[in-house]
Scaffold this motif. Sequence first.
Motif, mmCIF file in Angstrom:
data_model
loop_
_atom_site.group_PDB
_atom_site.id
_atom_site.type_symbol
_atom_site.label_atom_id
_atom_site.label_comp_id
_atom_site.label_asym_id
_atom_site.label_seq_id
_atom_site.Cartn_x
_atom_site.Cartn_y
_atom_site.Cartn_z
ATOM 1 N N ALA A 44 31.787 45.625 27.581
ATOM 2 C CA ALA A 44 32.266 44.237 27.642
ATOM 3 C C ALA A 44 33.505 44.133 28.535
ATOM 4 O O ALA A 44 33.625 43.201 29.340
ATOM 5 N N ARG A 45 34.430 45.095 28.421
ATOM 6 C CA ARG A 45 35.619 45.096 29.285
ATOM 7 C C ARG A 45 35.232 45.311 30.748
ATOM 8 O O ARG A 45 35.787 44.672 31.652
ATOM 9 N N ALA A 46 34.272 46.214 30.993
ATOM 10 C CA ALA A 46 33.836 46.488 32.364
ATOM 11 C C ALA A 46 33.204 45.252 32.990
ATOM 12 O O ALA A 46 33.520 44.890 34.131
ATOM 13 N N VAL A 47 32.326 44.606 32.256
ATOM 14 C CA VAL A 47 31.672 43.389 32.760
ATOM 15 C C VAL A 47 32.704 42.291 32.958
ATOM 16 O O VAL A 47 32.698 41.585 33.976
ATOM 17 N N SER A 48 33.618 42.149 32.026
ATOM 18 C CA SER A 48 34.662 41.130 32.124
ATOM 19 C C SER A 48 35.512 41.351 33.376
ATOM 20 O O SER A 48 35.818 40.397 34.107
ATOM 21 N N GLY A 49 35.890 42.591 33.639
ATOM 22 C CA GLY A 49 36.679 42.900 34.831
ATOM 23 C C GLY A 49 35.935 42.566 36.104
ATOM 24 O O GLY A 49 36.505 41.987 37.046
ATOM 25 N N PHE A 50 34.650 42.919 36.148
ATOM 26 C CA PHE A 50 33.816 42.599 37.310
ATOM 27 C C PHE A 50 33.750 41.090 37.518
ATOM 28 O O PHE A 50 33.950 40.590 38.629
ATOM 29 N N LEU A 51 33.509 40.358 36.442
ATOM 30 C CA LEU A 51 33.383 38.908 36.539
ATOM 31 C C LEU A 51 34.708 38.231 36.899
ATOM 32 O O LEU A 51 34.719 37.213 37.588
ATOM 33 N N GLU A 52 35.822 38.790 36.453
ATOM 34 C CA GLU A 52 37.123 38.235 36.831
ATOM 35 C C GLU A 52 37.323 38.338 38.339
ATOM 36 O O GLU A 52 37.799 37.389 38.975
ATOM 37 N N VAL A 53 36.963 39.483 38.922
ATOM 38 C CA VAL A 53 37.087 39.667 40.367
ATOM 39 C C VAL A 53 36.172 38.697 41.104
ATOM 40 O O VAL A 53 36.594 38.012 42.035
ATOM 41 N N VAL A 54 34.916 38.630 40.677
ATOM 42 C CA VAL A 54 33.951 37.739 41.329
ATOM 43 C C VAL A 54 34.419 36.284 41.227
ATOM 44 O O VAL A 54 34.390 35.542 42.216
ATOM 45 N N GLY A 55 34.863 35.873 40.060
ATOM 46 C CA GLY A 55 35.318 34.501 39.870
ATOM 47 C C GLY A 55 36.524 34.169 40.741
ATOM 48 O O GLY A 55 36.576 33.104 41.367
ATOM 49 N N ALA A 56 37.493 35.077 40.787
ATOM 50 C CA ALA A 56 38.683 34.836 41.607
ATOM 51 C C ALA A 56 38.320 34.759 43.087
ATOM 52 O O ALA A 56 38.815 33.884 43.806
ATOM 53 N N LEU A 57 37.461 35.661 43.535
ATOM 54 C CA LEU A 57 37.040 35.638 44.938
ATOM 55 C C LEU A 57 36.256 34.368 45.259
ATOM 56 O O LEU A 57 36.422 33.781 46.330
ATOM 57 N N ASN A 58 35.421 33.943 44.338
ATOM 58 C CA ASN A 58 34.633 32.736 44.578
ATOM 59 C C ASN A 58 35.512 31.484 44.621
ATOM 60 O O ASN A 58 35.296 30.598 45.436
ATOM 61 N N ARG A 59 36.511 31.426 43.752
ATOM 62 C CA ARG A 59 37.417 30.271 43.785
ATOM 63 C C ARG A 59 38.160 30.214 45.120
ATOM 64 O O ARG A 59 38.408 29.125 45.648
ATOM 65 N N LYS A 60 38.495 31.359 45.674
ATOM 66 C CA LYS A 60 39.239 31.396 46.930
ATOM 67 C C LYS A 60 38.342 31.201 48.154
ATOM 68 O O LYS A 60 38.714 30.503 49.089
ATOM 69 N N HIS A 61 37.152 31.834 48.148
ATOM 70 C CA HIS A 61 36.305 31.857 49.348
ATOM 71 C C HIS A 61 35.026 31.036 49.230
ATOM 72 O O HIS A 61 34.315 30.879 50.222
ATOM 73 N N GLU A 62 34.694 30.580 48.031
ATOM 74 C CA GLU A 62 33.473 29.797 47.783
ATOM 75 C C GLU A 62 32.250 30.422 48.459
ATOM 76 O O GLU A 62 31.585 29.812 49.291
ATOM 77 N N PHE A 63 31.936 31.649 48.058
ATOM 78 C CA PHE A 63 30.842 32.384 48.683
ATOM 79 C C PHE A 63 29.595 32.501 47.817
ATOM 80 O O PHE A 63 28.572 32.991 48.280
#
Length: 126
Positions: A69-88
């Motif tokens: 759960a922590r591993a998935v959460s960390g992955f999703l935090e990175v993806v979410g932050a990158l998507n908010r910044k770059h909308e990819f």
Amino acid sequence: MQTVVVGRLTAVHLQPGMHAGEGASIRREGIPTAVVKKTRAAFLDALRQVREANDVAGAEDVAYTETVARAVSGFLEVVGALNRKHEFLYTLERDEVIDAVDMLAAQLSESARAALDPLLEAALDD
């Protein structure tokens, strides 16, 4: 070559004797190279954590569930932050993120996987 996960965004192609992080081209049309690198690095980190947890504890173990759960959460935090910044994240990329999460959480119970849904939705939210 062996593909760890299908999806151009998180795919890691390994030849025999190679380590994760070496190998595949990370160029992705329409998405900045740095975004692809960061997404792939986050996925590899999560995958490493899941594999280590699997080596230490069984899928039925509470510690395994918490680690995944922590591993998935960390992955999703990175993806979410990158998507908010770059909308990819468009349809294909969203599907790839969902596939990556499904692969990482494959051995979790149904209720543990369901608990990850709000995190997934938040990461994919525009």
